[in-house]
Design a protein around this motif. Sequence first.
Motif, PDB file in Angstrom:
ATOM      1  N   LYS A  59       0.918  -1.546  -0.068  1.00  0.00           N
ATOM      2  CA  LYS A  59       0.119   0.424  -0.313  1.00  0.00           C
ATOM      3  C   LYS A  59       1.088   0.615   0.135  1.00  0.00           C
ATOM      4  O   LYS A  59       1.806   1.754   0.972  1.00  0.00           O
ATOM      5  CB  LYS A  59      -0.539   0.143   1.307  1.00  0.00           C
ATOM      6  CG  LYS A  59      -1.917  -1.256   1.387  1.00  0.00           C
ATOM      7  CD  LYS A  59      -3.754  -0.825   2.127  1.00  0.00           C
ATOM      8  CE  LYS A  59      -4.130  -2.082   2.250  1.00  0.00           C
ATOM      9  NZ  LYS A  59      -5.221  -1.341   3.135  1.00  0.00           N
ATOM     10  N   ARG A  60       1.083   2.408  -1.204  1.00  0.00           N
ATOM     11  CA  ARG A  60       1.412   3.273  -1.162  1.00  0.00           C
ATOM     12  C   ARG A  60       0.769   4.478   0.207  1.00  0.00           C
ATOM     13  O   ARG A  60      -0.286   4.468   0.577  1.00  0.00           O
ATOM     14  CB  ARG A  60       1.244   4.275  -2.416  1.00  0.00           C
ATOM     15  CG  ARG A  60       2.520   5.225  -3.230  1.00  0.00           C
ATOM     16  CD  ARG A  60       1.654   5.029  -3.545  1.00  0.00           C
ATOM     17  NE  ARG A  60       2.040   4.257  -4.965  1.00  0.00           N
ATOM     18  CZ  ARG A  60       3.116   5.031  -5.784  1.00  0.00           C
ATOM     19  NH1 ARG A  60       4.240   5.317  -5.725  1.00  0.00           N
ATOM     20  NH2 ARG A  60       3.829   3.838  -6.624  1.00  0.00           N
ATOM     21  N   LYS A  61       1.822   5.493   0.871  1.00  0.00           N
ATOM     22  CA  LYS A  61       1.878   5.782   2.080  1.00  0.00           C
ATOM     23  C   LYS A  61       1.291   6.750   1.218  1.00  0.00           C
ATOM     24  O   LYS A  61      -0.309   7.830   1.856  1.00  0.00           O
ATOM     25  CB  LYS A  61       2.755   6.014   2.597  1.00  0.00           C
ATOM     26  CG  LYS A  61       3.351   4.519   3.261  1.00  0.00           C
ATOM     27  CD  LYS A  61       3.181   4.888   4.725  1.00  0.00           C
ATOM     28  CE  LYS A  61       4.082   3.782   4.954  1.00  0.00           C
ATOM     29  NZ  LYS A  61       3.458   2.918   5.748  1.00  0.00           N
ATOM     30  N   SER A  62       1.449   7.464   0.225  1.00  0.00           N
ATOM     31  CA  SER A  62       0.896   8.608  -0.927  1.00  0.00           C
ATOM     32  C   SER A  62       0.645   8.677  -1.797  1.00  0.00           C
ATOM     33  O   SER A  62       1.264   7.846  -2.800  1.00  0.00           O
ATOM     34  CB  SER A  62       2.870  10.026  -0.199  1.00  0.00           C
ATOM     35  OG  SER A  62       3.382   8.822  -0.994  1.00  0.00           O
ATOM     36  N   PRO A  63      -0.394   8.935  -2.361  1.00  0.00           N
ATOM     37  CA  PRO A  63      -0.830   8.527  -3.816  1.00  0.00           C
ATOM     38  C   PRO A  63      -0.035   9.190  -4.603  1.00  0.00           C
ATOM     39  O   PRO A  63      -0.226   9.651  -5.849  1.00  0.00           O
ATOM     40  CB  PRO A  63      -2.077   9.375  -3.201  1.00  0.00           C
ATOM     41  CG  PRO A  63      -2.375  10.323  -2.869  1.00  0.00           C
ATOM     42  CD  PRO A  63      -1.400  10.314  -1.850  1.00  0.00           C
ATOM     43  N   GLU A  64       0.145  10.424  -4.803  1.00  0.00           N
ATOM     44  CA  GLU A  64       1.520  11.076  -6.032  1.00  0.00           C
ATOM     45  C   GLU A  64       2.682  10.537  -6.403  1.00  0.00           C
ATOM     46  O   GLU A  64       2.554   9.643  -5.622  1.00  0.00           O
ATOM     47  CB  GLU A  64       1.795  12.550  -5.324  1.00  0.00           C
ATOM     48  CG  GLU A  64       2.997  12.182  -4.363  1.00  0.00           C
ATOM     49  CD  GLU A  64       2.235  12.400  -2.977  1.00  0.00           C
ATOM     50  OE1 GLU A  64       3.542  12.768  -2.052  1.00  0.00           O
ATOM     51  OE2 GLU A  64       1.112  13.084  -2.972  1.00  0.00           O
ATOM     52  N   SER A  65       2.521  10.537  -7.577  1.00  0.00           N
ATOM     53  CA  SER A  65       3.362  10.035  -8.391  1.00  0.00           C
ATOM     54  C   SER A  65       4.590  10.128  -8.329  1.00  0.00           C
ATOM     55  O   SER A  65       5.086  10.884  -7.779  1.00  0.00           O
ATOM     56  CB  SER A  65       3.103  10.338 -10.186  1.00  0.00           C
ATOM     57  OG  SER A  65       4.087  10.308 -10.492  1.00  0.00           O
TER      58      SER A  65
END
Length: 118
Positions: A59-65
């Motif tokens: 799971k990515r902590k921050s959704p930005e690229s």
Amino acid sequence: MLNSNWVTSVDMLADAGIIDFDGAAFVTGAPARFVGSPNCPIYNIPPLAIQPPAQDEFKRKSPESIVKTPFWKKVLLGALAVTGAIWGISKLRKTPAFIKSIGTKVSGFFKNLFKKKP
């Protein structure tokens, strides 16, 4: 002489039942101190049973690229795309005349090729 840390590690393997001989004596060529497991138990053996993770996913902590393209590069790419589209449309308008001139040149070549020579 060899460092004794690896001897303890090999003795822990024998005490846990992974190997059934004196690995340190085998490596150094010395007479075996024991066969099977050591005569006295080795303490502070880390547990061998590792618990699996509760959830196996990322799971990515921050959704930005990860890659952040600057605004000026986006504008420059857009300008190049619009310019290329306009140039391509202008070339496509000249295409019928170009095809017609190529067709007449090719047909003229074949007419001259098969023309009987006097």
